[in-house]
Design a protein around this motif. Structure first.
Motif, PDB file in Angstrom:
ATOM      1  N   PHE A 214       0.783  -1.234   0.000  1.00  0.00           N
ATOM      2  CA  PHE A 214       0.000   0.000   0.000  1.00  0.00           C
ATOM      3  C   PHE A 214       0.820   1.293   0.000  1.00  0.00           C
ATOM      4  O   PHE A 214       2.041   1.272   0.054  1.00  0.00           O
ATOM      5  CB  PHE A 214      -0.979   0.013   1.176  1.00  0.00           C
ATOM      6  CG  PHE A 214      -1.883  -1.184   1.209  1.00  0.00           C
ATOM      7  CD1 PHE A 214      -2.723  -1.449   0.135  1.00  0.00           C
ATOM      8  CD2 PHE A 214      -1.871  -2.056   2.294  1.00  0.00           C
ATOM      9  CE1 PHE A 214      -3.570  -2.561   0.157  1.00  0.00           C
ATOM     10  CE2 PHE A 214      -2.719  -3.172   2.318  1.00  0.00           C
ATOM     11  CZ  PHE A 214      -3.559  -3.415   1.252  1.00  0.00           C
ATOM     12  N   CYS A 215       0.096   2.402  -0.080  1.00  0.00           N
ATOM     13  CA  CYS A 215       0.710   3.727  -0.099  1.00  0.00           C
ATOM     14  C   CYS A 215      -0.106   4.603   0.842  1.00  0.00           C
ATOM     15  O   CYS A 215      -1.312   4.421   0.980  1.00  0.00           O
ATOM     16  CB  CYS A 215       0.669   4.281  -1.527  1.00  0.00           C
ATOM     17  SG  CYS A 215       1.383   5.932  -1.688  1.00  0.00           S
ATOM     18  N   ASP A 216       0.566   5.559   1.492  1.00  0.00           N
ATOM     19  CA  ASP A 216      -0.138   6.432   2.437  1.00  0.00           C
ATOM     20  C   ASP A 216      -0.825   7.605   1.762  1.00  0.00           C
ATOM     21  O   ASP A 216      -1.562   8.351   2.392  1.00  0.00           O
ATOM     22  CB  ASP A 216       0.858   6.994   3.468  1.00  0.00           C
ATOM     23  CG  ASP A 216       1.443   5.876   4.314  1.00  0.00           C
ATOM     24  OD1 ASP A 216       0.727   4.874   4.510  1.00  0.00           O
ATOM     25  OD2 ASP A 216       2.596   6.011   4.763  1.00  0.00           O
ATOM     26  N   LYS A 219      -3.698  10.248  -3.096  1.00  0.00           N
ATOM     27  CA  LYS A 219      -3.613  10.496  -4.540  1.00  0.00           C
ATOM     28  C   LYS A 219      -2.818   9.385  -5.221  1.00  0.00           C
ATOM     29  O   LYS A 219      -1.981   9.648  -6.087  1.00  0.00           O
ATOM     30  CB  LYS A 219      -2.946  11.847  -4.803  1.00  0.00           C
ATOM     31  CG  LYS A 219      -3.829  13.014  -4.424  1.00  0.00           C
ATOM     32  CD  LYS A 219      -3.151  14.328  -4.738  1.00  0.00           C
ATOM     33  CE  LYS A 219      -4.011  15.474  -4.269  1.00  0.00           C
ATOM     34  NZ  LYS A 219      -3.206  16.687  -4.073  1.00  0.00           N
ATOM     35  N   CYS A 220      -3.056   8.154  -4.802  1.00  0.00           N
ATOM     36  CA  CYS A 220      -2.331   7.021  -5.364  1.00  0.00           C
ATOM     37  C   CYS A 220      -3.267   5.830  -5.385  1.00  0.00           C
ATOM     38  O   CYS A 220      -3.977   5.567  -4.428  1.00  0.00           O
ATOM     39  CB  CYS A 220      -1.100   6.718  -4.506  1.00  0.00           C
ATOM     40  SG  CYS A 220      -0.101   5.351  -5.141  1.00  0.00           S
ATOM     41  N   ARG A 221      -3.233   5.093  -6.490  1.00  0.00           N
ATOM     42  CA  ARG A 221      -4.132   3.932  -6.591  1.00  0.00           C
ATOM     43  C   ARG A 221      -3.707   2.790  -5.675  1.00  0.00           C
ATOM     44  O   ARG A 221      -4.420   1.814  -5.534  1.00  0.00           O
ATOM     45  CB  ARG A 221      -4.217   3.435  -8.042  1.00  0.00           C
ATOM     46  CG  ARG A 221      -4.918   4.415  -8.950  1.00  0.00           C
ATOM     47  CD  ARG A 221      -5.310   3.806 -10.277  1.00  0.00           C
ATOM     48  NE  ARG A 221      -6.680   3.300 -10.206  1.00  0.00           N
ATOM     49  CZ  ARG A 221      -7.394   2.914 -11.268  1.00  0.00           C
ATOM     50  NH1 ARG A 221      -6.853   2.934 -12.464  1.00  0.00           N
ATOM     51  NH2 ARG A 221      -8.625   2.477 -11.128  1.00  0.00           N
ATOM     52  N   LEU A 241      -1.238   6.866 -10.032  1.00  0.00           N
ATOM     53  CA  LEU A 241      -0.283   6.520  -8.993  1.00  0.00           C
ATOM     54  C   LEU A 241       0.384   7.810  -8.528  1.00  0.00           C
ATOM     55  O   LEU A 241       0.455   8.787  -9.285  1.00  0.00           O
ATOM     56  CB  LEU A 241       0.786   5.567  -9.541  1.00  0.00           C
ATOM     57  CG  LEU A 241       0.333   4.155  -9.936  1.00  0.00           C
ATOM     58  CD1 LEU A 241       1.484   3.419 -10.616  1.00  0.00           C
ATOM     59  CD2 LEU A 241      -0.157   3.370  -8.734  1.00  0.00           C
ATOM     60  N   CYS A 242       0.900   7.832  -7.300  1.00  0.00           N
ATOM     61  CA  CYS A 242       1.679   8.985  -6.850  1.00  0.00           C
ATOM     62  C   CYS A 242       3.007   8.977  -7.622  1.00  0.00           C
ATOM     63  O   CYS A 242       3.350   7.978  -8.261  1.00  0.00           O
ATOM     64  CB  CYS A 242       1.914   8.921  -5.341  1.00  0.00           C
ATOM     65  SG  CYS A 242       3.010   7.584  -4.842  1.00  0.00           S
ATOM     66  N   ASN A 243       3.768  10.061  -7.544  1.00  0.00           N
ATOM     67  CA  ASN A 243       5.021  10.154  -8.300  1.00  0.00           C
ATOM     68  C   ASN A 243       5.984   9.024  -7.952  1.00  0.00           C
ATOM     69  O   ASN A 243       6.607   8.429  -8.831  1.00  0.00           O
ATOM     70  CB  ASN A 243       5.704  11.502  -8.048  1.00  0.00           C
ATOM     71  CG  ASN A 243       4.901  12.623  -8.668  1.00  0.00           C
ATOM     72  OD1 ASN A 243       4.102  12.399  -9.596  1.00  0.00           O
ATOM     73  ND2 ASN A 243       5.065  13.832  -8.134  1.00  0.00           N
ATOM     74  N   LYS A 244       6.077   8.751  -6.648  1.00  0.00           N
ATOM     75  CA  LYS A 244       6.998   7.716  -6.182  1.00  0.00           C
ATOM     76  C   LYS A 244       6.664   6.359  -6.810  1.00  0.00           C
ATOM     77  O   LYS A 244       7.545   5.670  -7.324  1.00  0.00           O
ATOM     78  CB  LYS A 244       6.918   7.622  -4.648  1.00  0.00           C
ATOM     79  CG  LYS A 244       7.986   6.745  -4.032  1.00  0.00           C
ATOM     80  CD  LYS A 244       7.821   6.657  -2.528  1.00  0.00           C
ATOM     81  CE  LYS A 244       7.094   5.373  -2.146  1.00  0.00           C
ATOM     82  NZ  LYS A 244       6.828   5.251  -0.703  1.00  0.00           N
ATOM     83  N   HIS A 245       5.397   6.018  -6.786  1.00  0.00           N
ATOM     84  CA  HIS A 245       5.028   4.701  -7.308  1.00  0.00           C
ATOM     85  C   HIS A 245       4.996   4.652  -8.835  1.00  0.00           C
ATOM     86  O   HIS A 245       5.220   3.605  -9.427  1.00  0.00           O
ATOM     87  CB  HIS A 245       3.701   4.228  -6.691  1.00  0.00           C
ATOM     88  CG  HIS A 245       3.889   3.733  -5.285  1.00  0.00           C
ATOM     89  ND1 HIS A 245       3.353   4.376  -4.194  1.00  0.00           N
ATOM     90  CD2 HIS A 245       4.596   2.668  -4.814  1.00  0.00           C
ATOM     91  CE1 HIS A 245       3.728   3.715  -3.091  1.00  0.00           C
ATOM     92  NE2 HIS A 245       4.473   2.685  -3.454  1.00  0.00           N
ATOM     93  N   GLN A 246       4.731   5.799  -9.443  1.00  0.00           N
ATOM     94  CA  GLN A 246       4.798   5.854 -10.901  1.00  0.00           C
ATOM     95  C   GLN A 246       6.235   5.553 -11.347  1.00  0.00           C
ATOM     96  O   GLN A 246       6.476   4.794 -12.280  1.00  0.00           O
ATOM     97  CB  GLN A 246       4.348   7.251 -11.386  1.00  0.00           C
ATOM     98  CG  GLN A 246       4.189   7.361 -12.895  1.00  0.00           C
ATOM     99  CD  GLN A 246       3.191   6.350 -13.465  1.00  0.00           C
ATOM    100  OE1 GLN A 246       2.096   6.160 -12.922  1.00  0.00           O
ATOM    101  NE2 GLN A 246       3.559   5.682 -14.550  1.00  0.00           N
TER     102      GLN A 246
END
Ligand code: ZN
Length: 255
Positions: A214-216, A219-221, A241-246
């Motif tokens: 997951f992501c906190d 704004k991330c899927r 996805l957020c920038n980090k996960h993109q």
């Protein structure tokens, strides 16, 4: 490059809202991976599985799992795959036990780390949480095989508190209340489920590839929504996805 060489998605025919070919397209484009769609998992397994699945039913929300000794009728219910998701007397299943049984019925030559099996089901999967010592509904049971419960998508993330209060205080006006909150949460036969499902697929594939859950960031899927409002925001309104996960996705796909 992805560790996974192939993803097999097993359809759930009682939930036609899921546009399975569109979902397939989305996953194969996002991850550059071979995706195969198969009929419902239970269709091509031997009948023994129904008895086994019936043993994973849970009856007491505040007790850890105890293997259930199913009745003939309960086993028959599994065989007929009746969609009881909207029924008052909803059947609950232990998600991890359910997953273990599915795992045993995957053919040995397809049972390896390079093939990710994803099973859609209308059954409501739950997991026992030791921190508050009770079962909670879950949309996603990750790992391989992954279980995605379409009923869990509707039931696990909570609706607005005021909605429950309105229902409790105006029991007779249920339809009116539902109308008032329309669109604020997912309902049965909701066409938006198809898009939301893609988010859960992203979550399980990213988890399988990176080991991170997951992501906190809402704004991330990959955000683990506990509220319908947040689920709708991250999976339908924001849909990114957020920038980090993109970036992480790019690295996985391109290397
Ligand atoms: Zn993220």
């Amino acid at each position: 490059m992805l560790n996974i060489k192939k993803i097999i998605i097993y359809d759930e025919p009682t939930v036609p809202e899921i546009k399975i070919n569109e979902v397939k397209e989305f996953i194969s484009k996002t991850f550059h991976v071979n995706v195969e769609i198969r009929p419902n998992f239970f269709e091509n397994t031997n009948g023994e599985i129904f008895q086994k699945i019936a043993t994973t039913r849970i009856f007491e929300l505040k007790k850890p799992f105890e293997k259930h000794n199913p009745t003939v009728q309960e086993i028959q219910m599994e065989e007929s795959n009746t969609d009881n998701s909207q029924n008052e007397e909803r059947v609950l299943y232990d998600g991890f036990e359910f997953q273990k049984i599915i795992e045993k019925f995957i053919s040995p030559n397809e049972s390896n780390q390079e093939i990710l099996h994803i099973i859609f089901t209308n059954k409501l999967t739950c997991t026992f949480d030791k921190s508050d010592y009770r079962y909670h509904a879950r949309a996603l049971i990750g790992s391989n095989p992954t279980i995605i419960s379409t009923t869990g998508i509707i039931e696990a993330p909570a609706k607005p508190k005021q909605y429950y209060l309105d229902l409790m205080t105006n029991l007779k006006k249920e339809n009116e209340i539902k109308e008032k909150y329309k669109g604020e949460f997912l309902e049965y036969n909701d066409s938006r489920i198809s898009e939301v499902v893609k988010g859960y697929l992203l979550q399980t594939i990213m988890y399988y590839e990176t080991g991170e859950v997951f992501c906190d960031d809402k704004k991330c899927r990959l955000y683990n929504a506990h509220w319908q409002k947040d689920l709708i925001y991250s999976q339908l309104k924001n849909r990114k996805l957020c920038n980090k996960h993109q970036q992480k996705l790019q690295n996985i796909v391109n290397h």
